[in-house]
Write an enzyme that holds these catalytic residues in place. Structure first.
Site, short mmCIF file in Angstrom:
data_model
loop_
_atom_site.label_atom_id
_atom_site.label_comp_id
_atom_site.label_asym_id
_atom_site.label_seq_id
_atom_site.Cartn_x
_atom_site.Cartn_y
_atom_site.Cartn_z
N ASP A 176 -15.59 -7.56 -29.08
CA ASP A 176 -16.85 -7.11 -28.73
C ASP A 176 -16.74 -5.03 -29.06
O ASP A 176 -17.79 -4.60 -28.71
CB ASP A 176 -16.50 -6.92 -26.81
CG ASP A 176 -17.01 -8.40 -26.51
OD1 ASP A 176 -17.55 -9.03 -27.24
OD2 ASP A 176 -17.04 -8.41 -25.26
N GLU A 190 -11.31 -6.62 -21.63
CA GLU A 190 -11.46 -7.46 -20.10
C GLU A 190 -10.44 -7.58 -18.90
O GLU A 190 -9.63 -6.57 -18.89
CB GLU A 190 -11.01 -8.93 -21.04
CG GLU A 190 -11.79 -8.94 -22.29
CD GLU A 190 -13.31 -8.71 -22.34
OE1 GLU A 190 -13.62 -9.64 -20.90
OE2 GLU A 190 -14.14 -8.36 -23.12
N HIS A 207 -17.21 -11.91 -25.49
CA HIS A 207 -16.12 -11.32 -24.24
C HIS A 207 -14.78 -10.98 -24.60
O HIS A 207 -13.96 -11.82 -23.61
CB HIS A 207 -16.33 -12.68 -23.05
CG HIS A 207 -17.83 -12.21 -22.55
ND1 HIS A 207 -18.12 -11.39 -21.67
CD2 HIS A 207 -18.99 -13.38 -22.65
CE1 HIS A 207 -19.05 -11.24 -21.29
NE2 HIS A 207 -20.03 -12.38 -21.92
N ASP A 258 -13.38 -1.23 -25.57
CA ASP A 258 -13.84 -2.37 -24.54
C ASP A 258 -12.44 -3.12 -23.95
O ASP A 258 -11.67 -3.40 -24.49
CB ASP A 258 -14.34 -4.08 -25.51
CG ASP A 258 -15.16 -4.33 -24.55
OD1 ASP A 258 -16.29 -4.69 -23.85
OD2 ASP A 258 -14.86 -5.81 -24.46
#
Length: 584
Positions: free
Chosen positions: A170, A26, A165, A24
């Site tokens: 995540d 960001e 998040h 994951d």
């Protein structure tokens, strides 16, 4: 015996043995074209167990937008001392090496990863990718979760980490979602990575349950036959790789409804390994014609083809027949239907004054009166002795030429008549004549094209294989009598001699037009060499094939006012191609 290591695709890699890296990211925005990665989170798992984790913040070269900081909790101060993407990206690629990437909405994460790899000069390894959103859309119904967001699925599958998040959190939640989805597809018979990658709810349970039918297929070119429980053929097909092709019937790549129905009835698959792709195509045609499998749509009834025949008698006439015989008559075709064959006959009758009565006439036959065609000047009335055998032979020769040799005179006359009808604004009649003319020229061209090969007692040809060596074919009377291949660097002449000794015996007059055309296409492939020919390889330069080359491009756009260029010596004189000479 040489041992061959089969690939994971052939064997099917069990999901319990797959190493997944659930990742994951960001980022500072929604697109890699204007945004950058700010955090990596990844978890490596295999067999349901966590092996290790990877997590780091990344320092972007532009400030993080305030709304992104509110969403993720990652601020500019937090990433100020973090490593840049040039440091982190090689570390992540090393962490994920040899694994299958998993992400929730994988398209987003993979696009950023590929952009980062390109920016840092790293080669993208071409990871296999599993998208948990795509799987969830097919496995999780609306009554179980309100949507397919990660947070909703994490609650459904009782994930031990709540997504918030932040990349690692995540990724951990996605691991639990992945395991929950794998458990569900496992109950549906999906147990390998290949099955998981191709999984779709559109694939029926019958397809999945019967995938084992393809397990015994060899990785070789040939023909495959799906059979029902009584051993009756349901479908016949060809493949360059029998295993790969038959396995596709049990995946999402097969979406035809009739094929899904066929797989539901199938109980076995019979492979027939062939030396060459040409041999496989010919065997397919023959098997379809022999068994007429109900799920094959083409080539099932070659016996229904019809031909136009100019009879061999003192006063020849045109007729529509079901078979070509070695009776000295002249044939054109085959036609797909009796209607088109009759249209071609009518086109010839338009310009050649052949008799149209069906009575067999001898040289001395006379009747009381002639039919109306005599009064119209469209028949010389040999039936009442108004035309001798010799005079009628000149008329018949025009038809013979149109069917077997030069079509220039007949086509020119038909085009002139078409122009006259158009000038007189008799457009409906012009359209009918146009259709009849095209039916005639197409059938005559096809007959002229296959006649040299069908009449040759034997033809041997060779073509180089991509990996070295030669493909050798032996053709007798238009049918493939045998095929073989030679190893790279080996002398092909002994193989050719053996092939000729063992090739099938073919009787004249047993030509199957579709098979002969398949062989012709192979012979006309660049690089094919003619080794030996017992016969004559000729085709009239101004035959029906030349006329068709001129008329066919216009056929779909003609209107009644179109004028065809009848000038001799232009495209009608274009020579046809021939097989290259020489020996391998």
């Amino acid at each position: 015996m040489q041992m061959v290591q089969e690939t994971f695709e052939d064997l099917g890699l069990a999901l319990a043995d797959v190493t997944f890296v659930v990742v994951d990211l960001e980022t500072t925005g929604g697109s890699p074209s204007g945004s950058q990665i700010t955090e990596f989170g990844a978890v490596k798992v295999r067999g349901g167990e966590v092996l290790c984790e990877f997590q780091t913040l990344v320092r972007p070269t532009t400030p993080i937008p305030p709304f992104i900081s509110v969403l993720t909790g990652i601020t500019n101060t937090m990433v100020a001392d973090a490593p840049g993407i040039r440091t982190v990206m090689p570390q992540f690629l090393e962490f994920a090496r040899g694994s299958v990437l998993v992400a929730h909405n994988a398209g987003f994460d993979v696009s950023f990863l590929k952009a980062a790899a390109a920016e840092t000069g790293q080669a993208w390894p071409g990871f296999a990718v599993i998208d948990t959103v795509r799987l969830a859309r097919q496995l999780v119904h609306k009554d179980e979760a309100p949507n397919h967001k990660l947070s909703s699925l994490a609650r459904l599958f009782c994930a031990t980490t709540t997504p918030d998040h932040r990349a690692l959190h995540d990724a951990r939640a996605t691991v639990d979602v992945l395991h929950g989805l794998i458990a569900r597809v496992g109950n549906l018979g999906v147990h390998t990575l290949e099955e998981l990658q191709s999984y779709t709810s559109r694939v029926s349970m019958a397809q999945r349950r019967k995938r084992f039918l393809a397990d015994a297929m060899p990785s070789a070119p040939g023909v495959y036959i799906f059979k029902d429980g009584r051993g009756e053929p349901l479908y016949v097909g060809t493949a360059t790789d029998l295993r790969r092709r038959t396995r596709s019937y049990f995946t999402a790549s097969e979406s035809r409804r009739r094929m899904t129905e066929m797989v539901g009835l199938a109980e076995s698959i019979t492979p027939i390994v062939c030396a060459t792709a040409l041999e496989a195509s010919v065997r397919e045609l023959r098997l379809i014609a022999e068994h007429k499998p109900r799920y094959n749509r083409r080539s099932r009834h070659p016996e229904r083809s019809v031909w136009v025949k100019l009879t061999a008698e003192p006063f020849p006439r045109l007729s529509v027949v079901r078979a070509v015989r070695g009776d000295g008559a002249h044939y054109a075709g085959p036609f797909a239907s009796r209607r088109t064959a009759e249209a071609a006959v009518t086109a010839l009758h338009e310009v050649v004054p052949l008799r149209q009565c069906t009575t067999r006439l001898s040289a001395r036959t006379t009747r009381g009166s002639a039919c109306v065609l005599f009064d119209l000047g469209r028949c010389g009335a040999p039936c009442i002795g108004e035309q001798s055998v010799e005079d009628y032979a000149l008329v018949a020769e025009q038809a013979v030429s149109a069917l077997s040799g030069s079509s220039r005179q007949v086509m020119s006359t038909l085009r002139t008549r078409l122009d006259v009808l158009a000038e007189q604004e008799r457009f409906e009649e012009a359209g009918t004549l146009r259709d009849r003319m095209m039916a005639l020229v197409r059938a005559a061209a096809r007959a002229q094209r296959i006649r040299p090969l069908a009449s040759a007692s034997e033809l041997v040809a060779a073509r180089r294989r991509d990996g070295g060596g030669w493909e050798i074919v032996c053709v007798r009377h238009g049918r493939l009598a045998g095929a073989s291949v030679t190893p790279a660097g080996a002398d092909p002449l002994p193989v050719i001699a053996a092939l000729r000794q063992t090739a099938e015996v073919v009787e004249p007059g047993t030509t199957l037009p579709e098979e002969t055309e398949l062989v012709l296409r192979w012979l006309e492939t660049p690089g094919t060499r003619l080794v030996d020919l017992d016969g004559t390889w000729t085709c009239p330069v101004d035959g029906a094939g030349a006329s068709r080359a001129v008329l066919e491009p216009q056929a779909s756009t003609w209107s009644g006012t179109d004028h065809l260029d009848p000038s001799p010596g232009r495209a009608l004189d274009r020579p046809v191609g021939a097989v290259g000479g020489g020996t391998p």
